[in-house]
Design a protein around this motif. Sequence first.
Motif, PDB file in Angstrom:
ATOM      1  N   SER A   1       0.837  -1.207   0.000  1.00 10.14           N
ATOM      2  CA  SER A   1       0.000   0.000   0.000  1.00 10.14           C
ATOM      3  C   SER A   1       0.868   1.251   0.000  1.00 10.14           C
ATOM      4  CB  SER A   1      -0.934  -0.001   1.219  1.00 10.14           C
ATOM      5  OG  SER A   1      -0.221   0.183   2.426  1.00 10.14           O
ATOM      6  N   TYR A   2       1.991   1.216   0.717  1.00  5.68           N
ATOM      7  CA  TYR A   2       2.930   2.340   0.693  1.00  5.68           C
ATOM      8  C   TYR A   2       3.546   2.494  -0.696  1.00  5.68           C
ATOM      9  CZ  TYR A   2       3.068   3.046   5.800  1.00  5.68           C
ATOM     10  OH  TYR A   2       2.759   3.342   7.098  1.00  5.68           O
ATOM     11  N   ILE A   3       4.001   1.374  -1.267  1.00  5.55           N
ATOM     12  CA  ILE A   3       4.679   1.409  -2.565  1.00  5.55           C
ATOM     13  C   ILE A   3       3.721   1.865  -3.667  1.00  5.55           C
ATOM     14  CG2 ILE A   3       5.839  -0.008  -4.305  1.00  5.55           C
ATOM     15  CD1 ILE A   3       6.873  -1.750  -1.977  1.00  5.55           C
ATOM     16  N   ASN A   4       2.489   1.407  -3.591  1.00  6.60           N
ATOM     17  CA  ASN A   4       1.517   1.780  -4.633  1.00  6.60           C
ATOM     18  C   ASN A   4       1.271   3.284  -4.671  1.00  6.60           C
ATOM     19  OD1 ASN A   4       1.218  -0.856  -5.480  1.00  6.60           O
ATOM     20  ND2 ASN A   4      -0.572  -1.254  -4.193  1.00  6.60           N
ATOM     21  N   LYS A   5       1.399   3.938  -3.532  1.00  7.24           N
ATOM     22  CA  LYS A   5       1.232   5.391  -3.503  1.00  7.24           C
ATOM     23  C   LYS A   5       2.326   6.081  -4.323  1.00  7.24           C
ATOM     24  CE  LYS A   5      -1.002   5.384   1.051  1.00  7.24           C
ATOM     25  NZ  LYS A   5      -0.857   5.747   2.482  1.00  7.24           N
ATOM     26  N   LEU A   6       3.519   5.493  -4.343  1.00  6.75           N
ATOM     27  CA  LEU A   6       4.605   6.045  -5.151  1.00  6.75           C
ATOM     28  C   LEU A   6       4.269   5.938  -6.638  1.00  6.75           C
ATOM     29  CD1 LEU A   6       7.631   4.458  -3.250  1.00  6.75           C
ATOM     30  CD2 LEU A   6       6.834   6.820  -3.077  1.00  6.75           C
ATOM     31  N   TYR A   7       3.674   4.805  -7.013  1.00  5.96           N
ATOM     32  CA  TYR A   7       3.315   4.594  -8.414  1.00  5.96           C
ATOM     33  C   TYR A   7       2.151   5.496  -8.833  1.00  5.96           C
ATOM     34  CZ  TYR A   7       6.420   0.620  -9.141  1.00  5.96           C
ATOM     35  OH  TYR A   7       7.535  -0.173  -9.297  1.00  5.96           O
ATOM     36  N   VAL A   8       1.258   5.782  -7.908  1.00  7.95           N
ATOM     37  CA  VAL A   8       0.157   6.695  -8.215  1.00  7.95           C
ATOM     38  C   VAL A   8       0.710   8.069  -8.590  1.00  7.95           C
ATOM     39  CG1 VAL A   8      -1.789   7.962  -7.228  1.00  7.95           C
ATOM     40  CG2 VAL A   8      -1.582   5.499  -6.842  1.00  7.95           C
ATOM     41  N   ILE A   9       1.686   8.527  -7.821  1.00  3.93           N
ATOM     42  CA  ILE A   9       2.308   9.823  -8.114  1.00  3.93           C
ATOM     43  C   ILE A   9       2.933   9.796  -9.506  1.00  3.93           C
ATOM     44  CG2 ILE A   9       4.168  11.411  -7.471  1.00  3.93           C
ATOM     45  CD1 ILE A   9       3.706  10.576  -4.553  1.00  3.93           C
ATOM     46  N   GLU A  10       3.622   8.710  -9.838  1.00  4.44           N
ATOM     47  CA  GLU A  10       4.282   8.616 -11.142  1.00  4.44           C
ATOM     48  C   GLU A  10       3.278   8.642 -12.287  1.00  4.44           C
ATOM     49  OE1 GLU A  10       7.675   8.783 -11.683  1.00  4.44           O
ATOM     50  OE2 GLU A  10       7.486   9.338  -9.577  1.00  4.44           O
ATOM     51  N   ARG A  11       2.146   7.979 -12.109  1.00  4.50           N
ATOM     52  CA  ARG A  11       1.125   7.990 -13.164  1.00  4.50           C
ATOM     53  C   ARG A  11       0.562   9.393 -13.362  1.00  4.50           C
ATOM     54  NH1 ARG A  11      -0.223   2.879 -10.874  1.00  4.50           N
ATOM     55  NH2 ARG A  11      -1.854   3.799  -9.572  1.00  4.50           N
ATOM     56  N   GLU A  12       0.439  10.129 -12.275  1.00  2.15           N
ATOM     57  CA  GLU A  12      -0.145  11.474 -12.356  1.00  2.15           C
ATOM     58  C   GLU A  12       0.809  12.495 -12.974  1.00  2.15           C
ATOM     59  OE1 GLU A  12      -1.269  12.223  -8.344  1.00  2.15           O
ATOM     60  OE2 GLU A  12      -3.191  11.149  -8.503  1.00  2.15           O
ATOM     61  N   ILE A  13       2.122  12.251 -12.907  1.00  5.07           N
ATOM     62  CA  ILE A  13       3.086  13.242 -13.393  1.00  5.07           C
ATOM     63  C   ILE A  13       3.769  12.824 -14.695  1.00  5.07           C
ATOM     64  CG2 ILE A  13       3.534  13.993 -11.035  1.00  5.07           C
ATOM     65  CD1 ILE A  13       6.233  12.556 -11.172  1.00  5.07           C
ATOM     66  N   LYS A  14       3.380  11.687 -15.271  1.00  3.53           N
ATOM     67  CA  LYS A  14       4.110  11.147 -16.424  1.00  3.53           C
ATOM     68  C   LYS A  14       4.102  12.087 -17.634  1.00  3.53           C
ATOM     69  CE  LYS A  14       0.230   8.274 -18.051  1.00  3.53           C
ATOM     70  NZ  LYS A  14       0.052   8.912 -19.370  1.00  3.53           N
ATOM     71  N   ASP A  15       3.094  12.925 -17.765  1.00  2.48           N
ATOM     72  CA  ASP A  15       3.007  13.819 -18.923  1.00  2.48           C
ATOM     73  C   ASP A  15       3.516  15.229 -18.633  1.00  2.48           C
ATOM     74  OD1 ASP A  15       1.874  11.838 -20.556  1.00  2.48           O
ATOM     75  OD2 ASP A  15      -0.121  12.241 -19.742  1.00  2.48           O
ATOM     76  N   LEU A  16       4.047  15.442 -17.450  1.00  2.00           N
ATOM     77  CA  LEU A  16       4.560  16.765 -17.094  1.00  2.00           C
ATOM     78  C   LEU A  16       5.992  16.938 -17.573  1.00  2.00           C
ATOM     79  CD1 LEU A  16       3.184  17.115 -13.444  1.00  2.00           C
ATOM     80  CD2 LEU A  16       2.132  17.891 -15.583  1.00  2.00           C
ATOM     81  N   SER A  17       6.486  18.141 -17.487  1.00  2.00           N
ATOM     82  CA  SER A  17       7.862  18.416 -17.888  1.00  2.00           C
ATOM     83  C   SER A  17       8.836  17.783 -16.895  1.00  2.00           C
ATOM     84  CB  SER A  17       8.100  19.930 -17.939  1.00  2.00           C
ATOM     85  OG  SER A  17       8.036  20.486 -16.631  1.00  2.00           O
ATOM     86  N   VAL A  18      10.087  17.665 -17.327  1.00  3.88           N
ATOM     87  CA  VAL A  18      11.120  17.095 -16.451  1.00  3.88           C
ATOM     88  C   VAL A  18      11.247  17.913 -15.170  1.00  3.88           C
ATOM     89  CG1 VAL A  18      13.609  16.715 -16.233  1.00  3.88           C
ATOM     90  CG2 VAL A  18      12.409  16.023 -18.323  1.00  3.88           C
ATOM     91  N   ALA A  19      11.214  19.223 -15.300  1.00  4.55           N
ATOM     92  CA  ALA A  19      11.345  20.097 -14.134  1.00  4.55           C
ATOM     93  C   ALA A  19      10.191  19.912 -13.162  1.00  4.55           C
ATOM     94  CB  ALA A  19      11.424  21.555 -14.581  1.00  4.55           C
ATOM     95  N   GLU A  20       8.961  19.765 -13.685  1.00  3.50           N
ATOM     96  CA  GLU A  20       7.793  19.572 -12.829  1.00  3.50           C
ATOM     97  C   GLU A  20       7.835  18.212 -12.148  1.00  3.50           C
ATOM     98  OE1 GLU A  20       4.643  21.408 -11.901  1.00  3.50           O
ATOM     99  OE2 GLU A  20       6.460  22.629 -11.987  1.00  3.50           O
ATOM    100  N   ARG A  21       8.267  17.190 -12.884  1.00  2.00           N
ATOM    101  CA  ARG A  21       8.365  15.857 -12.275  1.00  2.00           C
ATOM    102  C   ARG A  21       9.365  15.868 -11.125  1.00  2.00           C
ATOM    103  NH1 ARG A  21       8.048  13.883 -17.669  1.00  2.00           N
ATOM    104  NH2 ARG A  21      10.282  13.396 -17.706  1.00  2.00           N
TER     105      ARG A  21
END
Length: 251
Positions: A85-105
């Motif tokens: 459950s902790y690890i999945n929260k990290l992946y949720v963040i990655e899915r939400e930022i995948k289309d952002l710029s490198v600086a925003e990520r």
Amino acid sequence: DHPSVLFEYDPSRAGSVPVRLLDDFSGILQADGYSGYGRVCTENNITRIGCWDHARRKFVEASKAAKPKGKAKQAKLSKADMALSYINKLYVIEREIKDLSVAERYRIRQELSLAKLNELKAWLEANVTRVLKDSLTRKAMEYTLNQWPTLVGYCERGDLQISNVLAENAIRPFALGRKAWLFADTPQGARASATCYSLIETAKANQLEPAAYIQHVLEHIAEAETVEALEQLLPWNVSMEKIPKKVAQYD
């Protein structure tokens, strides 16, 4: 600066193999916790980051093993489930930022991901000794803590990935194929297979239709009498306009 996939055969997994493959390379190596990568990272001053897919997979296996067999239901979440459950929260963040710029990520990882990572580490340290030694859950927790310095590495830049999923995806067709045919029974055959898969997967990584690309290479390789001419046949130097159109699409 070109996406490429290299399959390389060697009969050994010794540390000398990555030293040979990564000779003169400088940059970032993303891999699992295999100790054989340590030597080349030290000698070449390579920054090593970890892969959360590998860490998560160990908890998935532990979670499955912890569940009771039959129709009986578990009364509460296991510690492996809690870690997931902790690890999945990290992946949720990655899915939400995948289309952002490198600086925003990078900014969001520093703001949100590091906080989640600190929570997970604190939980692991508080609970690792409460789990039975030699259990899959204990091994998963110890692996994650031992690899922690590399597992948090992806947060240091915005252009890195949380896992080496791109490499895993490139390997999957080869792994699945071995279930349909016998694996090469000689080193020469294994190296030939590695060469073919390298070309095919690199073509896919460069948005080329693989069958059409291979046909293009076969039609022009006899004319390539210099290194420069051979390099022009590499996937990133070939455009879709140069290869035949009427070829069955690769599935």
